[in-house]
Scaffold this active site. Sequence first.
Site, mmCIF file in Angstrom:
data_model
loop_
_atom_site.group_PDB
_atom_site.id
_atom_site.type_symbol
_atom_site.label_atom_id
_atom_site.label_comp_id
_atom_site.label_asym_id
_atom_site.label_seq_id
_atom_site.Cartn_x
_atom_site.Cartn_y
_atom_site.Cartn_z
ATOM 1 N N GLU A 41 0.787 -1.245 0.000
ATOM 2 C CA GLU A 41 0.000 0.000 0.000
ATOM 3 C C GLU A 41 0.816 1.291 0.000
ATOM 4 O O GLU A 41 0.264 2.378 0.212
ATOM 5 C CB GLU A 41 -1.012 0.010 1.163
ATOM 6 C CG GLU A 41 -2.022 -1.130 1.062
ATOM 7 C CD GLU A 41 -3.144 -1.085 2.089
ATOM 8 O OE1 GLU A 41 -4.147 -1.773 1.869
ATOM 9 O OE2 GLU A 41 -3.013 -0.371 3.101
ATOM 10 N N GLU B 161 -7.037 -7.598 -1.640
ATOM 11 C CA GLU B 161 -7.418 -7.355 -0.239
ATOM 12 C C GLU B 161 -8.840 -6.832 -0.194
ATOM 13 O O GLU B 161 -9.177 -5.897 -0.926
ATOM 14 C CB GLU B 161 -6.514 -6.302 0.418
ATOM 15 C CG GLU B 161 -5.305 -6.814 1.125
ATOM 16 C CD GLU B 161 -4.709 -5.756 2.061
ATOM 17 O OE1 GLU B 161 -5.477 -4.997 2.693
ATOM 18 O OE2 GLU B 161 -3.479 -5.690 2.156
#
Length: 882
Positions: free
Chosen positions: A460, A557
């Site tokens: 991320e 995710e």
Amino acid sequence: MLLVLLLAACWGRGVLSGNPPGPAVHSLRGSWWLGSGNGSVVLRGDVPGCVHTALLRQGLIQDPYYRFNDLTYRWISLDNWTYSRTFKTPFDVSKWQKVNLVFEGVDTVAQILINNVTVGRTDNMFNRYSFDITSVIKEVNFIEVHFLSAISYGAKQSRSHRAYSVPPQCPPPVQKGECHVNFIRKEQCSFSWDWGPSFPTQGIWKDVRIEAYNLCHLIYFTLTPSYVKSAQQWSLEIESVFDVVSSKPVVGLVTVNIPKLQTQQTYTTELPPGEARIVLLVNISKSTTVQTWWPSGHGNQTGYDMTTTFNMGAGYKIEKFSKAYFRTVELVEEPIPGSPGLSFYFRINGLPIFIKGSNWIPADSFQDRVSSDMLKLILQSTVDANMNALRVWGGGVYEQDEFYDICDELGIMIWQDFMFACALYPTDQNYLESVRAEVTHQVKRLKSHPCIILWSGNNENEAAIAGNWFSIPQDKMKVYILDYVKLYVKNIQEIVIAEDKSRPYITSSPTNGKESVKERWLSQNPYDTHYGDTHFYDYLSDCWNWTVYPKTRFASEYGFQSWPSFSTLEKVSSTEDWSYTSNFSLHRQHHAAGNNQMLHQAGLHFKLPQNTDPLKLFKDTIYLTQVMQAQCIKAETEFYRRSQSEIINGEGHTMGSLYWQLNDIWQAPSWASLEYGGKWKMLHYFAQHFFAPLLPVGYEDDGVLYIYGVSDLHSDCELTLQVTLHRWSSMEPVCTLAKEGVTLKAGSAAPIYKEPINDLLKRCGNCTRQSCVVTFYLMGKGELHGPGNYHFLSSLKDAVGLEKAKLSATISQQGDLYAFVLQTTAVTPFVWLDVGNIQGRFNDNGFLMTEKRKVVVFYPWEPVSIEELEKSLSLTSLMDIY
């Protein structure tokens, strides 16, 4: 399109013989002394291990996971501890040219002394350290490892980075964690995370040993194959890295033998002094059939025993036993007809594979508690739920060798992050040197495993810069962008490409893949559904509404929280903690507003529990959060699976679903489907169905019911779809439709049924959205069938005719298994069998029961009796909590 080919070695024990003998290896595992900074606490502790577990085993602290002990025991991580021991050298030091002290893992910042001489320092939990102790080792030695608090070190490094700040400084207050974790190369979540506690450990967490040798010593041994399509032939690259202590080149013979592939070849080799690397190419005979390694559900995990023998002159012989697996992997990013952007999917051995699985986090805050049995249990539960992949997430650790060995054996593909997550990182020379050593070591250590299909630079961090998570002024952003490219491209990517050309590398997750590269490694929107992978979380929108989910190329995710079972929480709590709003429940929730978000999402479709008994209310609420989580992730995953073969408004061709997250690090509310200790939540039982190789998926669009057939099978199949309408108030079906001759193409998803809901209700008669439910399943010839599925026509809080059923179970033993014969008096949603702390799992759980009788099988993980099961069993369904 990037083509990568790989064969892996599973390490065997090297056999060394000849004259001179060697190497001599002496392990320093076992009992050491531990002392606190001021000497007030002295105790015995095991190596491998850490200070927390040593204190626990000596009875000096309680379970660190008990109640509020993560805060109570903060002092342990703030202190500077010393490990020490005396050891006798079991060989004559004078007969060896070189003696090394080798640490496979030091956690984390330490000064190492032998006989009061500093022989080295460590600052990276993920690196392997080898220190030359030839001049200081004696017959009897005293070794000390002086640790510096990781918290103190992180703060000091942050203060000394004066040019500019590197955010984030600290975790959100709700996580009750420590600051500056991005300044230390240590398990990032050990400073806290939104699902885990703060326990910044100190200790020797992996093997430590003395190695003495003459002539040369083998340090790394890896295997990488390549497959030449035009020649239809496999070849195998063997890379060996030696430390050569001879002053002259060492000449020798290397023989490679793979009996089952009728392959034996001998090579002459010469090793120059210093670090020497030799690369040999072995061609596998074209006349031999090579069985490839396949992911779980797609074929066998065939491996071949292989022996590599090094005869290095002067009678010096090294034998390396390894396991050879053959497979190819491609990450396919290419244009899709009718869609902007690029595809993002994996081909294994030339076959496109839909990736089904979850995300792996560390199984414990204290790595020495992660046993072989625990790894086997959790990873077996992964394939038992029809998963074929896990992502090893970048805020934890590079897992132990056994983890990857088991994944090789079970056919679990691994998306391997490097250990950087949700933060920006410094790029000063010392930090980069440490990272380069870490990445080089980890790639060399792991690249021989066929299970690993991808290296990913971070978790991320591309998104963090693109979305400016840390509120950096635009005129200051350039320095952070340069740091990002320097770390993940100019350092990590360069090392990965140099060390391992056998599999793809992406800089981040989520990323736009090739599009991110085109945008100079940082895309403006890393969540673009037309490229790469996405992470998606939305706790406020209705999770039953599939239109809120991104029609992405790859969902790496996504998730929703739930609470673990009461039996799991009970171990670390006391009676005053057993309510949803207790201090304990608030303390254990590390995600802001998480407890309220669960109730909000549950309340959209279910009545919330109202029991006046506080304990019953708590247990009912736990149950409902698990129902909500399972139902939400079912809806989202089924959306991704049915999107694999279609493009709608330029979006689709979804080829992966990895929900967040698989396992738990402690007993707390989290996104996991397996509780700490391995117990299956309702979500994990649902995963067994929504990841099934053959699955019917139902959804509604504009008042029309659609059913898709989803297949992971390798051949087309002809099936019958059966659709049944049930009234909530009756065990007899209202009507049943059988649609025969449904052809489902291999590895695809396609619509197989379409009907307006109103037409269906009219045709069946005496049914409304509130009074009825639709069930459906696919079946073919022989044993070809998928699990049953259902579609709710209304929220269950609006359902009409739902009755509180009389549920009962009779248990009988059948060999090593136990049969639970369930009986019900009414249609029963979300039937949940719980046997408390008895270790094991059911073959089905959390199901909609539309028949009067159902047999459920229990697989025990430990010896158990019928009497114990009967005593521990509780049966719960939705109407029991109202």
